[in-house]
Design an enzyme around this catalytic site. Structure first.
Site, PDB file in Angstrom:
ATOM      1  N   ALA A 256       0.821  -1.227   0.000  1.00 54.50           N
ATOM      2  CA  ALA A 256       0.000   0.000   0.000  1.00 54.50           C
ATOM      3  C   ALA A 256       0.849   1.269   0.000  1.00 54.50           C
ATOM      4  O   ALA A 256       0.312   2.362   0.107  1.00 54.50           O
ATOM      5  CB  ALA A 256      -0.931  -0.005   1.207  1.00 54.50           C
TER       6      ALA A 256
ATOM      7  N   TYR B   3       4.909 -13.725 -14.751  1.00 58.00           N
ATOM      8  CA  TYR B   3       3.874 -12.812 -14.232  1.00 58.00           C
ATOM      9  C   TYR B   3       2.488 -13.309 -14.662  1.00 58.00           C
ATOM     10  O   TYR B   3       1.553 -13.339 -13.849  1.00 58.00           O
ATOM     11  CB  TYR B   3       4.149 -11.402 -14.783  1.00 58.00           C
ATOM     12  CG  TYR B   3       3.212 -10.326 -14.276  1.00 58.00           C
ATOM     13  CD1 TYR B   3       3.437  -9.688 -13.054  1.00 58.00           C
ATOM     14  CD2 TYR B   3       2.106  -9.928 -15.019  1.00 58.00           C
ATOM     15  CE1 TYR B   3       2.580  -8.691 -12.592  1.00 58.00           C
ATOM     16  CE2 TYR B   3       1.249  -8.933 -14.563  1.00 58.00           C
ATOM     17  CZ  TYR B   3       1.494  -8.316 -13.353  1.00 58.00           C
ATOM     18  OH  TYR B   3       0.635  -7.331 -12.899  1.00 58.00           O
TER      19      TYR B   3
ATOM     20  N   ASP C  93       7.560  -8.626   4.017  1.00 61.16           N
ATOM     21  CA  ASP C  93       7.685  -9.190   2.672  1.00 61.16           C
ATOM     22  C   ASP C  93       6.624 -10.283   2.547  1.00 61.16           C
ATOM     23  O   ASP C  93       6.717 -11.317   3.225  1.00 61.16           O
ATOM     24  CB  ASP C  93       9.102  -9.764   2.523  1.00 61.16           C
ATOM     25  CG  ASP C  93       9.322 -10.433   1.176  1.00 61.16           C
ATOM     26  OD1 ASP C  93       8.351 -10.604   0.405  1.00 61.16           O
ATOM     27  OD2 ASP C  93      10.480 -10.804   0.905  1.00 61.16           O
TER      28      ASP C  93
HETATM   29  P1  NAP Z   1       3.839  -0.623  -7.925  1.00 58.55           P
HETATM   30  O1  NAP Z   1       3.506   0.807  -8.199  1.00 58.55           O
HETATM   31  O2  NAP Z   1       5.131  -1.172  -8.432  1.00 58.55           O
HETATM   32  O3  NAP Z   1       3.732  -0.861  -6.337  1.00 58.55           O
HETATM   33  C1  NAP Z   1       3.980  -2.145  -5.824  1.00 58.55           C
HETATM   34  C2  NAP Z   1       3.641  -2.176  -4.357  1.00 58.55           C
HETATM   35  O4  NAP Z   1       3.836  -3.514  -3.890  1.00 58.55           O
HETATM   36  C3  NAP Z   1       4.548  -1.294  -3.508  1.00 58.55           C
HETATM   37  O5  NAP Z   1       3.784  -0.801  -2.449  1.00 58.55           O
HETATM   38  C4  NAP Z   1       5.606  -2.281  -3.008  1.00 58.55           C
HETATM   39  O6  NAP Z   1       6.216  -1.900  -1.773  1.00 58.55           O
HETATM   40  C5  NAP Z   1       4.761  -3.510  -2.801  1.00 58.55           C
HETATM   41  N1  NAP Z   1       5.509  -4.770  -2.796  1.00 58.55           N
HETATM   42  C6  NAP Z   1       6.297  -5.273  -3.783  1.00 58.55           C
HETATM   43  N2  NAP Z   1       6.828  -6.456  -3.393  1.00 58.55           N
HETATM   44  C7  NAP Z   1       6.362  -6.693  -2.140  1.00 58.55           C
HETATM   45  C8  NAP Z   1       6.567  -7.724  -1.185  1.00 58.55           C
HETATM   46  N3  NAP Z   1       7.361  -8.772  -1.457  1.00 58.55           N
HETATM   47  N4  NAP Z   1       5.953  -7.617   0.013  1.00 58.55           N
HETATM   48  C9  NAP Z   1       5.153  -6.563   0.302  1.00 58.55           C
HETATM   49  N5  NAP Z   1       4.930  -5.553  -0.556  1.00 58.55           N
HETATM   50  C10 NAP Z   1       5.540  -5.604  -1.748  1.00 58.55           C
HETATM   51  O7  NAP Z   1       2.720  -1.593  -8.510  1.00 58.55           O
HETATM   52  P2  NAP Z   1       1.199  -1.306  -8.966  1.00 58.55           P
HETATM   53  O8  NAP Z   1       1.210  -1.003 -10.410  1.00 58.55           O
HETATM   54  O9  NAP Z   1       0.544  -0.391  -8.015  1.00 58.55           O
HETATM   55  O10 NAP Z   1       0.611  -2.794  -8.830  1.00 58.55           O
HETATM   56  C11 NAP Z   1      -0.158  -3.217  -7.711  1.00 58.55           C
HETATM   57  C12 NAP Z   1      -0.813  -4.552  -8.048  1.00 58.55           C
HETATM   58  O11 NAP Z   1      -1.630  -4.383  -9.205  1.00 58.55           O
HETATM   59  C13 NAP Z   1       0.176  -5.666  -8.392  1.00 58.55           C
HETATM   60  O12 NAP Z   1      -0.310  -6.891  -7.891  1.00 58.55           O
HETATM   61  C14 NAP Z   1       0.162  -5.679  -9.894  1.00 58.55           C
HETATM   62  O13 NAP Z   1       0.517  -6.944 -10.413  1.00 58.55           O
HETATM   63  C15 NAP Z   1      -1.287  -5.344 -10.172  1.00 58.55           C
HETATM   64  N6  NAP Z   1      -1.536  -4.812 -11.507  1.00 58.55           N
HETATM   65  C16 NAP Z   1      -0.948  -3.660 -11.928  1.00 58.55           C
HETATM   66  C17 NAP Z   1      -1.230  -3.191 -13.208  1.00 58.55           C
HETATM   67  C18 NAP Z   1      -0.615  -1.925 -13.753  1.00 58.55           C
HETATM   68  O14 NAP Z   1      -0.818  -1.653 -14.963  1.00 58.55           O
HETATM   69  N7  NAP Z   1       0.081  -1.109 -12.973  1.00 58.55           N
HETATM   70  C19 NAP Z   1      -2.086  -3.916 -14.038  1.00 58.55           C
HETATM   71  C20 NAP Z   1      -2.661  -5.082 -13.566  1.00 58.55           C
HETATM   72  C21 NAP Z   1      -2.384  -5.520 -12.302  1.00 58.55           C
HETATM   73  P3  NAP Z   1       7.532  -0.926  -1.716  1.00 58.55           P
HETATM   74  O15 NAP Z   1       7.038   0.465  -2.019  1.00 58.55           O
HETATM   75  O16 NAP Z   1       8.042  -1.078  -0.318  1.00 58.55           O
HETATM   76  O17 NAP Z   1       8.472  -1.432  -2.762  1.00 58.55           O
END
Ligand code: NAP
Length: 261
Positions: free
Chosen positions: A17, A164, A67
């Site tokens: 988050a 992925y 994590d």
């Molecule tokens: P993001 O901006 O890269 O943010 C990722 C978040 O996940 C960050 O808060 C990060 O924490 C946290 N995280 C990563 N690895 C972790 C771990 N091992 N344990 C706990 N927290 C962890 O990603 P996003 O685009 O918001 O994506 C969020 C979700 O939506 C993901 O599941 C992604 O697959 C899904 N999604 C995204 C898209 C897209 O187009 N962006 C599309 C479809 C689905 P830190 O800040 O501490 O690194």
């Protein structure tokens, strides 16, 4: 009674988050007065920013570094949340990573596969397991749910990030499994399935998708998705808008999933 006061004793865990979609979900839920465990992995300063926004929006914020890929960390995330914010009413499995390297299907490594599956599938699977057990110990709380943030990658094959896609396809089955297991206890499980959303995760491919979306109409709704688009769907679930649905996939993708001729 205002929405905020009616939700003031309700608690959500939002994994990942600190940034992007998870942050928007945390802020959206806080706007309905929920207490939020803001889980993050490494980026403490981003998590602190998210906590400030959650409190501005009207919710209590608890920062929990964990994590989701690690067994002990998941257990600690739940324990700290319950100790500080009370019983959990909503789990949002949002944390996720892209492969470090976008490698062709025929070149990608077992190490990358293991890392992506551990965070994007094994983590949410076993976090759901312990949160579900915890919820079952509190049978009288109404309107509990688990929301998995999936992806169009569950069915759209990207051959330069197969791991992925496999993880997100697994998450779709995970939603069906937990929905089936928990329905009798009044706990509904959903997948919210984002399309292409403007966050740090997609920053590296921004120009490519600007062209595909804005010029070529990859999504019938010709704009990038925003984290708030996903957050609105999760808030609706948290408010019980889909109380007679479980195991449902809610596409928030600008119509990407539509077959067109
Ligand atoms: P993001 O901006 O890269 O943010 C990722 C978040 O996940 C960050 O808060 C990060 O924490 C946290 N995280 C990563 N690895 C972790 C771990 N091992 N344990 C706990 N927290 C962890 O990603 P996003 O685009 O918001 O994506 C969020 C979700 O939506 C993901 O599941 C992604 O697959 C899904 N999604 C995204 C898209 C897209 O187009 N962006 C599309 C479809 C689905 P830190 O800040 O501490 O690194």
């Amino acid at each position: 009674m205002s929405a905020a006061s009616s939700n003031s004793s309700r608690t959500a865990i939002v994994s990942g988050a600190s940034r992007g979609i998870g942050r928007a979900i945390a802020v959206g839920l806080a706007g309905r007065g929920m207490g939020i465990a803001i889980n993050y992995h490494a980026n403490r300063s981003a998590a602190e920013e998210a906590a400030a926004l959650v409190e501005q929006a009207g919710g209590r914020a608890l920062l929990v570094q964990a994590d989701v890929a690690q067994d002990e960390d998941r257990a600690r995330l739940l324990q700290q949340t319950v100790a500080e914010l009370g019983p959990v009413d909503l789990l949002v499995n949002n944390a996720g990573v892209a492969p470090k390297v976008r490698a062709d299907l025929l070149e990608a490594t077992p190490e990358s596969f293991d890392a992506v599956l551990a965070t994007n599938l094994k983590g949410p699977y076993f976090l759901s397991q312990i949160v579900a057990r915890h919820m079952l110990e509190q049978p009288d709380r109404p309107n509990r749910s688990i929301v998995n943030i999936g992806s169009i990658s569950a069915y759209a094959a990207s051959i330069n990030r197969g791991e992925y896609c496999v993880a997100k396809a697994g998450m779709a089955m995970m939603t069906a499994l937990f929905a089936t297991r928990l329905a009798e206890a009044g706990i509904n499980v959903y997948e919210v399935r984002p399309g292409i959303i403007e966050t740090d995760m997609t920053a590296a491919v921004k120009q490519k998708y600007d062209r595909l979306i804005l010029e070529q109409g990859l999504t019938p709704i010709r704009r990038w998705g925003r984290p708030e688009d996903i957050a609105r769907a999760v808030v609706a679930i948290a408010e019980g808008a889909f109380a007679y649905s479980t195991g449902e996939v809610i596409n928030v993708d600008g119509g990407f999933h539509l077959h067109r001729l």
